[in-house]
Scaffold this motif. Structure first.
Motif, PDB file in Angstrom:
ATOM      1  N   GLY A   1      10.638  -2.271 -14.906  1.00 22.36           N
ATOM      2  CA  GLY A   1      10.002  -3.433 -16.637  1.00 22.36           C
ATOM      3  C   GLY A   1       9.174  -3.379 -15.611  1.00 22.36           C
ATOM      4  O   GLY A   1       8.329  -4.402 -16.917  1.00 22.36           O
ATOM      5  N   ALA A   2       8.714  -3.853 -14.222  1.00 16.31           N
ATOM      6  CA  ALA A   2       8.532  -5.044 -13.986  1.00 16.31           C
ATOM      7  C   ALA A   2       6.776  -4.057 -14.446  1.00 16.31           C
ATOM      8  O   ALA A   2       6.795  -2.790 -13.626  1.00 16.31           O
ATOM      9  N   ALA A   3       5.574  -4.855 -14.681  1.00 17.53           N
ATOM     10  CA  ALA A   3       4.195  -4.327 -13.535  1.00 17.53           C
ATOM     11  C   ALA A   3       3.667  -3.687 -12.360  1.00 17.53           C
ATOM     12  O   ALA A   3       4.397  -4.189 -11.511  1.00 17.53           O
ATOM     13  N   ARG A   4       3.604  -3.011 -12.969  1.00 11.28           N
ATOM     14  CA  ARG A   4       2.824  -2.206 -11.269  1.00 11.28           C
ATOM     15  C   ARG A   4       2.006  -2.361 -10.980  1.00 11.28           C
ATOM     16  O   ARG A   4       0.722  -3.517 -11.227  1.00 11.28           O
ATOM     17  N   GLU A   5       1.820  -2.769  -9.455  1.00  7.93           N
ATOM     18  CA  GLU A   5       1.041  -3.338  -8.743  1.00  7.93           C
ATOM     19  C   GLU A   5       0.489  -2.270  -7.804  1.00  7.93           C
ATOM     20  O   GLU A   5       1.026  -1.453  -7.198  1.00  7.93           O
ATOM     21  N   ARG A   6      -1.341  -2.020  -7.511  1.00  6.80           N
ATOM     22  CA  ARG A   6      -1.903  -2.042  -5.881  1.00  6.80           C
ATOM     23  C   ARG A   6      -2.015  -2.667  -5.113  1.00  6.80           C
ATOM     24  O   ARG A   6      -2.818  -3.290  -4.944  1.00  6.80           O
ATOM     25  N   VAL A   7      -1.565  -1.900  -4.186  1.00  8.51           N
ATOM     26  CA  VAL A   7      -1.970  -2.975  -3.026  1.00  8.51           C
ATOM     27  C   VAL A   7      -3.322  -2.869  -2.301  1.00  8.51           C
ATOM     28  O   VAL A   7      -4.152  -1.833  -1.796  1.00  8.51           O
ATOM     29  N   LEU A   8      -4.248  -3.514  -1.911  1.00 10.17           N
ATOM     30  CA  LEU A   8      -5.343  -3.542  -1.999  1.00 10.17           C
ATOM     31  C   LEU A   8      -5.285  -3.966  -0.457  1.00 10.17           C
ATOM     32  O   LEU A   8      -6.404  -3.795   0.387  1.00 10.17           O
ATOM     33  N   LEU A   9      -4.906  -5.346   0.003  1.00 15.48           N
ATOM     34  CA  LEU A   9      -4.793  -5.704   1.842  1.00 15.48           C
ATOM     35  C   LEU A   9      -3.582  -5.623   2.558  1.00 15.48           C
ATOM     36  O   LEU A   9      -2.535  -7.055   1.384  1.00 15.48           O
ATOM     37  N   ALA A  10      -2.443  -5.631   3.490  1.00 16.20           N
ATOM     38  CA  ALA A  10      -1.359  -5.933   3.580  1.00 16.20           C
ATOM     39  C   ALA A  10      -2.055  -5.702   5.006  1.00 16.20           C
ATOM     40  O   ALA A  10      -1.475  -5.358   6.274  1.00 16.20           O
ATOM     41  N   SER A  11      -1.847  -7.149   5.415  1.00 16.00           N
ATOM     42  CA  SER A  11      -2.031  -7.261   7.000  1.00 16.00           C
ATOM     43  C   SER A  11      -2.204  -8.722   7.818  1.00 16.00           C
ATOM     44  O   SER A  11      -2.647  -9.409   7.239  1.00 16.00           O
ATOM     45  N   PRO A  12      -2.126  -8.505   8.975  1.00 13.25           N
ATOM     46  CA  PRO A  12      -2.293  -9.617  10.079  1.00 13.25           C
ATOM     47  C   PRO A  12      -3.884 -10.067  10.399  1.00 13.25           C
ATOM     48  O   PRO A  12      -4.469  -8.654  10.370  1.00 13.25           O
ATOM     49  N   LEU A  13      -3.720 -11.480  10.361  1.00 12.32           N
ATOM     50  CA  LEU A  13      -5.060 -11.883  10.439  1.00 12.32           C
ATOM     51  C   LEU A  13      -4.864 -13.134  11.613  1.00 12.32           C
ATOM     52  O   LEU A  13      -4.298 -13.415  11.630  1.00 12.32           O
ATOM     53  N   ARG A  14      -6.064 -12.855  12.847  1.00 13.83           N
ATOM     54  CA  ARG A  14      -5.914 -14.370  13.836  1.00 13.83           C
ATOM     55  C   ARG A  14      -6.590 -15.554  13.110  1.00 13.83           C
ATOM     56  O   ARG A  14      -7.603 -15.058  12.415  1.00 13.83           O
ATOM     57  N   THR A  15      -6.401 -16.404  14.082  1.00 11.02           N
ATOM     58  CA  THR A  15      -6.982 -17.762  13.259  1.00 11.02           C
ATOM     59  C   THR A  15      -8.307 -17.339  14.684  1.00 11.02           C
ATOM     60  O   THR A  15      -7.900 -17.852  16.224  1.00 11.02           O
ATOM     61  N   ILE A  16      -8.995 -17.894  14.257  1.00 12.94           N
ATOM     62  CA  ILE A  16     -10.666 -18.130  14.943  1.00 12.94           C
ATOM     63  C   ILE A  16     -10.336 -19.343  15.755  1.00 12.94           C
ATOM     64  O   ILE A  16     -10.175 -20.525  15.716  1.00 12.94           O
TER      65      ILE A  16
END
Length: 272
Positions: free
Chosen positions: A239-254
């Motif tokens: 019954g929960a709303a569905r969601e689409r993953v646009l981005l799942a990623s690590p990123l580094r501190t600059i």
């Protein structure tokens, strides 16, 4: 005084360099000109930026909107947010008029806009407040960007309740996660077919940003091992709303003057 705990507006952008030869130029401009000028504004509480280096890209997943994103930028605004954002935009115009926006020629932003902070979370071992978490030194972030349709209905409430009680606590249980903040979109644009910004009106964008104090790629690999396909170990209830993953990623501190991620090559001559 506004803090991240009381702020009502945050800006996110996911830049992509259309000319891959300009990463050094882009980082020199952003870190030595653009970001300091933004942080000097009285209406900007804090700002940061991270890189989705080739190894981070390989350790994550993205849909067509954010597949080419190279960086992620974030600014927190002081109250009254409307005035702070107005001054911030005026600065952008001023630097353009001074000939200090070289990025416009070779940078696109496939997704950007203003968001509202939802809630901050801190792992007990860290022992600081959620308001202080963005200022705490970190190695990088793990970000989840999702699109939720009908985000004001009961199905969305069920999904967001699961995030607060189950999903984010699971993420905090990963080694190297110091804490997290969640956000929901207010006014967002995405790149249209011709590359120009187009208002996004049919979905709400949710962002979960985990602050890390361990190697970002290793944290991402642990998350992926625990949650194959970037889905939670305990899925949302029926019954929960569905969601689409646009981005799942690590990123580094600059780090200052350390901008060679896209120049490094492995033994086969490929970026690493």
């Amino acid at each position: 005084m506004t803090t991240p705990q009381t702020a009502t507006r945050v800006f996110f952008a996911f830049p992509h360099l259309t000319d891959p030869r300009r990463h050094g130029d882009y980082n020199a401009w952003h870190q030595l000109d653009h970001r300091p000028e933004n942080l000097a504004l009285p209406g900007v509480i804090h700002g940061d930026r991270w890189v989705r280096s080739p190894d981070c890209r390989a350790a994550g997943t993205a849909d067509e909107w954010l597949r080419e994103a190279d960086y992620m930028a974030m600014y927190w605004f002081a109250e009254p947010a409307k005035q702070s954002i107005k001054q911030w935009r005026e600065l952008g115009d001023t630097t353009l008029q001074q000939g200090r926006r070289p990025d416009l020629e070779w940078t696109s932003r496939p997704l950007m806009g203003t968001f509202r902070p939802v809630r901050g979370y801190v792992h007990p071992r860290v022992r600081i407040s959620a308001a202080a978490l963005p200022f705490r030194p970190h190695t990088g972030i793990q970000v989840f960007v999702t699109a939720v349709d009908d985000a004001n209905g009961p199905q969305a409430e069920t999904l967001f309740d699961w995030y607060d009680r189950v999903r984010i606590p699971q993420l905090l249980g990963t080694s190297g996660v110091a804490g997290a903040w969640s956000f929901r979109s207010e006014t967002v644009s995405v790149a249209g077919a011709d590359g120009s910004p187009q208002p996004l009106t049919d979905s709400t964008i949710r962002i979960i940003l985990c602050y890390l104090d361990a190697e970002p790629v290793e944290v991402a690999r642990e998350m992926a091992a625990r949650e194959p396909g970037w889905t939670a170990a305990e899925p949302p209830p029926a019954g929960a709303a569905r969601e689409r993953v646009l981005l799942a990623s690590p990123l580094r501190t600059i780090q200052p003057w350390q901008w060679d991620w896209f120049d490094r090559r492995d033994g086969d001559g490929q970026p690493r």
